[in-house]
Write an enzyme that holds these catalytic residues in place. Sequence first.
Site, PDB file in Angstrom:
ATOM      1  N   GLU A 232       0.808  -1.231   0.000  1.00  0.00           N
ATOM      2  CA  GLU A 232       0.000   0.000   0.000  1.00  0.00           C
ATOM      3  C   GLU A 232       0.835   1.271   0.000  1.00  0.00           C
ATOM      4  OE1 GLU A 232      -3.771   2.053   2.421  1.00  0.00           O
ATOM      5  OE2 GLU A 232      -2.954   0.167   3.131  1.00  0.00           O
ATOM      6  N   LYS A 248      -8.621  -1.099   0.949  1.00  0.00           N
ATOM      7  CA  LYS A 248      -9.675  -1.625   1.831  1.00  0.00           C
ATOM      8  C   LYS A 248     -10.342  -2.735   1.066  1.00  0.00           C
ATOM      9  CE  LYS A 248      -9.662  -0.113   5.795  1.00  0.00           C
ATOM     10  NZ  LYS A 248      -8.485  -0.936   5.965  1.00  0.00           N
TER      11      LYS A 248
END
Length: 428
Positions: A232, A248
């Site tokens: 990420e 997410k």
Amino acid sequence: MRVSIYKQISDPTAFKQQLLLWSQQFREVIFMDSNDYPQGHSSYDCLLAVDAFTSIKTDYHNAFEDLKQYQQITKDWLFGYLSYDLKNDVELLQSNNFDGLGFPDLFFFQPKKLFLLKGNELEIQYLNMCDDEADEDFEDIIKIQNSKIEIEEIVTIQQRISKANYLEKASKILEHIHHGDIYEANFCMEFFAENATINPIEKFIKLNEISLPPFAVFFKNNSHFLLSASPERYLKKEGELIISQPIKGTAKRFSDPVEDEKSRTQLALDPKERSENIMITDLVRNDLSHTAQKSSVTVTELCKIYSFLQVHQMISTITSKLDHQYTAVDAIKTTFPMGSMTGAPKISVMKIIENLEETKRGLYSGAVGYFTPSGDFDFNVVIRSILYNQERKYVSFSVGSAITSQSIPEKEYEECLLKAKAMREVLS
């Protein structure tokens, strides 16, 4: 001032490993590898910064202001990290949970020696004081043989929060959601080993090989180590453009291509995962708007599925243009900590998770990255990472999942175990 030397590298993959092994003689090391990830938006395939000429180390008090001054005075390459607990500098918050690792809240250094690899092209940038060492160092690096590192004793991993305790705490978060206090919370738990001796380099190489993430980092500051296989990006600045890419949504990978595609499609269509992602995308849009030029905040990708070796992930990309009255550090301070690791609304969530989590997060769910001399930057989110204090012989990794109104505590627990798999495998 820095002197630049350019070299052609015939085998970049082998050279990366040689760079990493060579770096171990220094007290301060940051090695970053994008693992040739095709969609990483990375400026370099690999960076190595070693040997601090200057550095800044501080707790959270006034940390962002100190960093801003350090960055503006040096106007040079800076490498380091922001721990999650810098939230206490941004808001009236505290971190009182147990901390087995004892890392400073913020640490950056200005390296004497820097290597930037893109494709087959290597740029070596040394400060003037040591530029006469560049050719000799390069010769030393390419002579290094990738010797097999000896395996050390088995590490006994313990879980800080039991399954029963986790389910109880997740249910408390659901109560907060049903009462309207919050919409979503990222709740984390720690796995740890005491009296542990590990070989950080060997563990990092293994973790990186089984994950091949776009934001891998090996960090060393004396006896503090971070071995990160992060998929990420937190925040990147290129000129006036700011890019954020929150994750997410997680799904398993399968060796059977049909099963794997099914898992990927299910993730893409899962209403719970989509609502999680959209909530955080909205939060990031709001965070970026604090320093953005009018009407410049844009969602360029919503709920896109990216596949990594261990898992499929749902990622959104949000961009803005930095208003000229704000500095690079302002863009970080107004978005920190990242929404994907907190929840919404951010401050209420941070208070609730501080009460329910049993470990101080420290560098976990913070960010590691660099500033360029022109004030651009790129930072990852510290997840899928092993932290090690060599002096205390303490090893730790944490995992979390986002709890929303649709969450089933049992399934959230299973998601945490799935995320812990790679680190557990590397350590055992």
